[in-house]
Design an enzyme around this catalytic site. Structure first.
Site, PDB file in Angstrom:
ATOM      1  CG  HIS A  62       1.242   4.251   4.338  1.00 49.45           C
ATOM      2  ND1 HIS A  62       1.652   3.913   4.788  1.00 49.45           N
ATOM      3  CD2 HIS A  62       1.187   6.219   4.128  1.00 49.45           C
ATOM      4  CE1 HIS A  62       2.748   5.179   5.418  1.00 49.45           C
ATOM      5  NE2 HIS A  62       1.985   6.451   5.123  1.00 49.45           N
ATOM      6  CE1 TYR A 131       3.648  -2.864   6.006  1.00 56.08           C
ATOM      7  CE2 TYR A 131       3.764  -2.499   8.107  1.00 56.08           C
ATOM      8  CZ  TYR A 131       4.026  -1.881   7.254  1.00 56.08           C
ATOM      9  OH  TYR A 131       4.973  -1.473   7.063  1.00 56.08           O
TER      10      TYR A 131
END
Length: 181
Positions: A62, A131
């Site tokens: 991604h 993240y």
């Protein structure tokens, strides 16, 4: 904090200083001043994400073509193989990838700068993945490159077929994808 360069310029493995004894452990998972001093990168993170995935789940590759995101990623439970792919056409490393094993045991983090696609596969029974991102999630800007693109030839260290989302199943090959200049 120890910083280890990866095979790709700009992608760095971060090893925090862990203080442990018979009671357990403590470490700073992020300190902006220490991060800047150790990496030379001054970033403002605007969003934190947390996912939990079962063994064999593969997420990626991604990236966001507009509102590009730098990501500082880590695992708090389990183990993953984390992958960064340079998707900047002007880069001498275009189309190359780097991998690192991230786990709750090794406490390593990976800095993935803007201009890189990112993904991971869960190697343990499950993994919790955190993240920090430098820009907000923007669905209209999100892109996905196929995890199994033969031009990339990523070694995911798989023992079977991964579990993929519909979005990841529909990922494009690198030579068909919207990329950075």
């Amino acid at each position: 904090m120890n910083v280890i360069p990866s095979a790709l310029t700009g992608v760095m493995i971060i090893e925090p200083k862990v203080f442990g004894d018979e009671r357990g452990f403590f470490y700073e998972s992020f300190n902006a001043r220490a991060f800047e001093q150790a990496t030379g990168i001054k970033q403002q993170f605007v969003q934190d994400n947390h996912s939990r995935s079962a063994k064999g789940v593969l997420r990626g590759l991604h990236y966001q073509i507009e509102h590009a995101q730098g990501k500082l990623v880590r695992v708090t439970a389990g183990e993953v193989l984390d992958i960064a792919v340079d998707v900047r056409r002007s880069s001498p490393n275009f189309g190359q990838w780097a991998s690192v094993l991230l786990s709750a045991k090794n406490n390593r983090q990976l800095w993935v700068p803007e201009g890189f696609a990112h993904g991971f596969v869960v190697l343990s029974d499950f993994a919790e993945f955190l993240y920090k991102t430098t820009d907000y999630y923007t669905p209209s800007a999100e892109r996905c490159i196929r995890w199994d693109d033969p031009d990339l030839a990523i070694d995911w260290q798989l023992t079977g077929t991964p579990t993929l989302s519909a979005k990841d199943q529909a990922g494009k090959r690198l030579n068909e994808a919207d990329l950075f200049p």
